[in-house]
Design a protein around this motif. Structure first.
Motif, mmCIF file in Angstrom:
data_model
loop_
_atom_site.group_PDB
_atom_site.id
_atom_site.type_symbol
_atom_site.label_atom_id
_atom_site.label_comp_id
_atom_site.label_asym_id
_atom_site.label_seq_id
_atom_site.Cartn_x
_atom_site.Cartn_y
_atom_site.Cartn_z
ATOM 1 N N LYS A 87 0.447 -10.993 0.249
ATOM 2 C CA LYS A 87 1.127 -11.563 -0.951
ATOM 3 C C LYS A 87 0.229 -12.083 -1.579
ATOM 4 O O LYS A 87 0.589 -13.227 -2.608
ATOM 5 N N GLY A 88 -1.016 -12.476 -1.651
ATOM 6 C CA GLY A 88 -2.088 -12.605 -1.903
ATOM 7 C C GLY A 88 -2.314 -12.180 -3.626
ATOM 8 O O GLY A 88 -2.020 -11.462 -4.228
ATOM 9 N N ARG A 93 -3.241 -4.906 -6.624
ATOM 10 C CA ARG A 93 -4.800 -4.196 -7.266
ATOM 11 C C ARG A 93 -5.124 -2.613 -6.897
ATOM 12 O O ARG A 93 -5.144 -2.299 -7.594
ATOM 13 N N MET A 94 -3.781 -2.251 -6.043
ATOM 14 C CA MET A 94 -4.223 -0.897 -5.961
ATOM 15 C C MET A 94 -3.168 -0.210 -5.673
ATOM 16 O O MET A 94 -1.871 -0.240 -5.341
ATOM 17 N N ARG A 95 -2.563 0.855 -6.190
ATOM 18 C CA ARG A 95 -1.109 1.370 -6.028
ATOM 19 C C ARG A 95 -1.276 2.521 -5.119
ATOM 20 O O ARG A 95 -0.100 2.323 -4.195
ATOM 21 N N GLN A 146 3.362 -8.836 -9.310
ATOM 22 C CA GLN A 146 2.923 -9.744 -10.023
ATOM 23 C C GLN A 146 1.626 -10.576 -7.915
ATOM 24 O O GLN A 146 2.359 -10.413 -7.318
ATOM 25 N N PRO A 147 0.557 -10.704 -9.009
ATOM 26 C CA PRO A 147 -0.566 -11.175 -7.930
ATOM 27 C C PRO A 147 -0.213 -12.267 -6.970
ATOM 28 O O PRO A 147 1.136 -13.294 -8.168
#
Length: 181
Positions: A87-88, A93-95, A146-147
């Motif tokens: 959850k960071g 970043r990667m699918r 979302q990050p």
């Protein structure tokens, strides 16, 4: 080798069923989930037994230094796999972090195992993961999440190190010491 190959086919077929035959999978409803899960579990069991019972047929001899490279790559594979649950800041970043981790894992194991059963197992799972990613990308869109908070990525690093230790412990328990002496 027949069990190993059958296991690979069952594993791949069960995983790819949803993408290759979506109408048939939808027609099965919730019962289809159980059938697919049964196929995956049966495939996994057959791969494990087939690999363990396969005759050792040398194809090539990996250089000794590849063990170090394998261990580094495996640490990366465990980290990438963990990205699917983070959850960071790395979230999204990667699918396909799990399938990417399988590909990394397979390549790492191909570097240190030069026998026919290993080439079939790790090469077959590498091929499955590549096909799976291609089919998913063709059949579904992706909404990048979302990050989250950066401190969650620290947790990912800690979990990665713990899981890597567990994995190496399991390898040692099975009689395969992953670190050269």
């Amino acid at each position: 080798m027949a069990l190993l190959i059958l296991g690979l086919l069952l594993w791949s077929g069960a995983h790819l069923f949803k993408r290759l035959a979506p109408a048939q999978r939808d027609a099965m409803g919730d019962a289809g989930k159980g059938a697919v899960a049964l196929g995956v579990i049966a495939g996994l069991i057959l791969m494990i037994l087939g690999y363990r019972w396969a005759e050792f047929v040398p194809v090539w001899t990996p250089p000794a230094f590849m063990v170090h490279l394998n261990n580094l790559i495996m640490l990366i594979a465990v980290f990438v796999f963990g990205m699917s649950a983070t959850k960071g800041r790395l979230r999204g970043r990667m699918r396909h972090p799990q399938l990417t981790a399988v590909k990394i894992w397979a390549v790492a194991h191909l570097l240190v195992n030069g026998d026919l059963a290993s080439i079939l197992l790790f090469g077959g799972l590498l091929a499955w993961a590549v096909v799976e990613v291609i089919l998913i990308n063709k059949t579904s869109s992706w909404d990048r999440p979302q990050p989250g908070e950066a401190k969650r990525d620290v947790v990912l690093v800690i979990v990665t190190l713990v899981m890597f230790a567990v994995i190496t412990g399991v390898h040692a328990w099975l009689g395969v010491w992953p670190f050269p002496g």
